[in-house]
Scaffold this motif. Structure first.
Motif, PDB file in Angstrom:
ATOM      1  N   LEU A   1       4.926   4.252   6.878  1.00  0.00           N
ATOM      2  CA  LEU A   1       4.119   2.913   6.645  1.00  0.00           C
ATOM      3  C   LEU A   1       5.222   1.923   6.904  1.00  0.00           C
ATOM      4  O   LEU A   1       6.041   1.705   5.996  1.00  0.00           O
ATOM      5  CB  LEU A   1       3.356   3.178   5.373  1.00  0.00           C
ATOM      6  N   GLU A   2       4.749   1.052   7.590  1.00  0.00           N
ATOM      7  CA  GLU A   2       5.622  -0.187   7.897  1.00  0.00           C
ATOM      8  C   GLU A   2       4.873  -1.383   7.500  1.00  0.00           C
ATOM      9  O   GLU A   2       4.009  -1.977   7.530  1.00  0.00           O
ATOM     10  CB  GLU A   2       5.791  -0.590   9.395  1.00  0.00           C
ATOM     11  N   LEU A   3       5.729  -2.132   6.285  1.00  0.00           N
ATOM     12  CA  LEU A   3       5.431  -3.283   5.695  1.00  0.00           C
ATOM     13  C   LEU A   3       6.075  -4.564   6.233  1.00  0.00           C
ATOM     14  O   LEU A   3       7.277  -4.616   6.172  1.00  0.00           O
ATOM     15  CB  LEU A   3       5.342  -3.266   4.047  1.00  0.00           C
TER      16      LEU A   3
ATOM     17  N   ALA B   1       7.783   0.113  -4.142  1.00  0.00           N
ATOM     18  CA  ALA B   1       7.928   1.204  -3.276  1.00  0.00           C
ATOM     19  C   ALA B   1       6.789   1.772  -2.492  1.00  0.00           C
ATOM     20  O   ALA B   1       6.580   2.976  -2.137  1.00  0.00           O
ATOM     21  CB  ALA B   1       8.361   2.488  -4.234  1.00  0.00           C
ATOM     22  N   LEU B   2       5.647   1.000  -2.204  1.00  0.00           N
ATOM     23  CA  LEU B   2       4.585   1.556  -1.358  1.00  0.00           C
ATOM     24  C   LEU B   2       4.827   2.139  -0.209  1.00  0.00           C
ATOM     25  O   LEU B   2       4.471   3.335   0.174  1.00  0.00           O
ATOM     26  CB  LEU B   2       3.480   0.137  -1.006  1.00  0.00           C
ATOM     27  N   ALA B   3       5.674   1.674   0.608  1.00  0.00           N
ATOM     28  CA  ALA B   3       6.093   2.275   2.029  1.00  0.00           C
ATOM     29  C   ALA B   3       6.650   3.499   1.835  1.00  0.00           C
ATOM     30  O   ALA B   3       6.327   4.619   2.470  1.00  0.00           O
ATOM     31  CB  ALA B   3       6.905   1.500   2.512  1.00  0.00           C
ATOM     32  N   ASP B   4       7.525   3.895   0.766  1.00  0.00           N
ATOM     33  CA  ASP B   4       8.190   5.157   0.460  1.00  0.00           C
ATOM     34  C   ASP B   4       7.049   6.057   0.123  1.00  0.00           C
ATOM     35  O   ASP B   4       7.056   7.425   0.297  1.00  0.00           O
ATOM     36  CB  ASP B   4       9.167   5.177  -0.565  1.00  0.00           C
ATOM     37  N   ARG B   5       6.058   5.487  -0.840  1.00  0.00           N
ATOM     38  CA  ARG B   5       5.177   6.658  -1.506  1.00  0.00           C
ATOM     39  C   ARG B   5       3.936   7.132  -0.364  1.00  0.00           C
ATOM     40  O   ARG B   5       3.417   8.301  -0.711  1.00  0.00           O
ATOM     41  CB  ARG B   5       4.290   5.786  -2.559  1.00  0.00           C
ATOM     42  N   VAL B   6       3.757   6.212   0.623  1.00  0.00           N
ATOM     43  CA  VAL B   6       2.726   6.535   1.548  1.00  0.00           C
ATOM     44  C   VAL B   6       3.302   7.428   2.861  1.00  0.00           C
ATOM     45  O   VAL B   6       2.675   8.416   3.306  1.00  0.00           O
ATOM     46  CB  VAL B   6       2.126   5.474   2.146  1.00  0.00           C
ATOM     47  N   SER B   7       4.453   7.011   3.239  1.00  0.00           N
ATOM     48  CA  SER B   7       5.202   7.645   4.259  1.00  0.00           C
ATOM     49  C   SER B   7       5.426   9.254   4.011  1.00  0.00           C
ATOM     50  O   SER B   7       5.971   9.484   2.733  1.00  0.00           O
ATOM     51  CB  SER B   7       6.668   6.921   4.482  1.00  0.00           C
ATOM     52  N   GLY B   8       5.149   9.917   5.005  1.00  0.00           N
ATOM     53  CA  GLY B   8       5.075  11.509   4.746  1.00  0.00           C
ATOM     54  C   GLY B   8       4.016  12.193   4.154  1.00  0.00           C
ATOM     55  O   GLY B   8       3.944  13.318   4.231  1.00  0.00           O
TER      56      GLY B   8
ATOM     57  N   TYR C   1      -2.887  -3.285  10.198  1.00  0.00           N
ATOM     58  CA  TYR C   1      -3.755  -4.480   9.416  1.00  0.00           C
ATOM     59  C   TYR C   1      -3.223  -5.702   9.852  1.00  0.00           C
ATOM     60  O   TYR C   1      -2.268  -6.116   9.691  1.00  0.00           O
ATOM     61  CB  TYR C   1      -3.427  -4.078   7.774  1.00  0.00           C
ATOM     62  N   ASN C   2      -4.164  -6.548  10.304  1.00  0.00           N
ATOM     63  CA  ASN C   2      -4.136  -7.804  10.628  1.00  0.00           C
ATOM     64  C   ASN C   2      -4.771  -8.793   9.613  1.00  0.00           C
ATOM     65  O   ASN C   2      -5.945  -8.364   9.522  1.00  0.00           O
ATOM     66  CB  ASN C   2      -4.378  -8.258  12.229  1.00  0.00           C
ATOM     67  N   ASP C   3      -4.175 -10.031   9.282  1.00  0.00           N
ATOM     68  CA  ASP C   3      -4.862 -10.788   8.293  1.00  0.00           C
ATOM     69  C   ASP C   3      -3.982 -12.173   8.277  1.00  0.00           C
ATOM     70  O   ASP C   3      -3.215 -12.475   7.729  1.00  0.00           O
ATOM     71  CB  ASP C   3      -4.572 -10.311   6.747  1.00  0.00           C
ATOM     72  N   PRO C   4      -4.796 -13.051   9.224  1.00  0.00           N
ATOM     73  CA  PRO C   4      -4.133 -14.308   9.177  1.00  0.00           C
ATOM     74  C   PRO C   4      -4.070 -15.110   7.814  1.00  0.00           C
ATOM     75  O   PRO C   4      -3.025 -15.898   7.537  1.00  0.00           O
ATOM     76  CB  PRO C   4      -4.954 -15.045  10.255  1.00  0.00           C
TER      77      PRO C   4
END
Length: 296
Positions: free
Chosen positions: A26-28, A40-47, A122-125
């Motif tokens: 998961l790339e933030l 730690a959202l990226a770490d919690r979702v990755s894998g 996810y794109n959000d101007p």
């Protein structure tokens, strides 16, 4: 702001790519959207493996195999697109075109699924959207959901339920229907359309649809049926094509071409034999479109 049918369309468009896929990363690309990302959202979702996609009101729910659920709200301008190799597509066409400008790509799900690797972006101007994480078992108690009423397509929404909510209420009917504590996910467009279908005025008091004894009048039952029908029709059409949204496969949602009153100020009412004209008024800062001749 996307309404329920648009979010449902996005959910259905994302499911083939996301359900059953493993999130390799998961790339933030920033620290926040409308709110900061959870720690730690990226770490919690990755894998993790995505075991299902759901929707509650206007929120997209991504269920993970560890019992957590990622909550996503699109805000004013958020959209997802699916990228496979050199191709990309979006779920949910919205009447105002969504951007594919990569400088607004804030979150990237790198996935490995049955169809091979892909990316969901996810794109959000405007960055009015947001994401959060909660244990699935605690979802109903989360501040986003604990006060929400029943879904407009669910069995819990009925005339008896609304009679209990509307009894003795002087609040305008349209405002009562937009109150998310009464019905979850019902927005401005579909309230206008449902009120037209049931020939009810948006400015009449909600309590006038309830008997002194607290029972629903016949017209309240017609309103419930109209709400169900207009939401079902919009979902079948892929949403309203609100101009800020697009479907994952790039196809158009055409319900906007079936609007009977919304955004049709000055045009003839479509009720057979009515002869009235669609008018626009402002209620609580929002445009209301209705026919005063046949909506009473």
């Amino acid at each position: 702001m996307p309404e329920l049918p648009e979010v449902e369309t996005v959910k259905r468009g994302l499911a083939p790519a996301m359900k059953g896929a493993r999130v390799t990363r998961l790339e933030l690309r920033r620290r926040d959207l409308r709110f900061p990302f959870p720690d730690a959202l990226a770490d919690r979702v990755s894998g993790r493996t995505i075991i299902g996609l759901g929707r509650r009101a206007k929120y997209l729910l991504v269920d993970l195999d560890d019992g957590n659920t990622l909550i996503s709200h699109l805000g004013m301008s958020g959209s997802f697109r699916i990228e496979e190799g050199a191709t990309s597509a979006m779920p949910g066409e919205f009447h105002h075109a969504r951007t594919k400008d990569e400088k607004h790509d804030h979150v990237v799900f790198h996935l490995d699924g049955s169809g091979g690797p892909c990316r969901v972006v996810y794109n959000d101007p405007r960055r009015f959207g947001f994401m959060d994480m909660v244990r699935r078992a605690e979802l109903a108690a989360h501040p986003f959901f604990r006060d929400l009423g029943p879904e407009p397509t669910g069995n819990d929404l009925g005339a008896d339920y609304l009679a209990d909510r509307f009894r003795d209420k002087a609040q305008p009917l349209k405002s009562a229907l937009l109150d998310q504590k009464n019905i979850a996910g019902l927005g401005n467009i579909y309230v206008c359309e449902a009120l037209w279908r049931s020939h009810l005025s948006p400015i009449r008091a909600a309590g006038t649809l309830v008997t002194p004894g607290g029972k629903p009048k016949e017209r309240l039952g017609l309103l419930v049926a109209s709400i169900r029908d207009v939401i079902a029709d919009a979902i079948a059409a892929g949403g309203s094509s609100l101009r800020d949204h697009i479907q994952t496969d790039g196809s158009l949602g055409y319900f906007q071409h079936s609007f009977s009153v919304y955004d049709r100020e000055g045009q003839a009412c479509g009720t057979p034999g009515c002869g009235g004209t669609v008018a626009r008024i402002v209620q609580a800062g929002r445009s209301t479109f209705y026919c005063a001749a046949c909506q009473k």
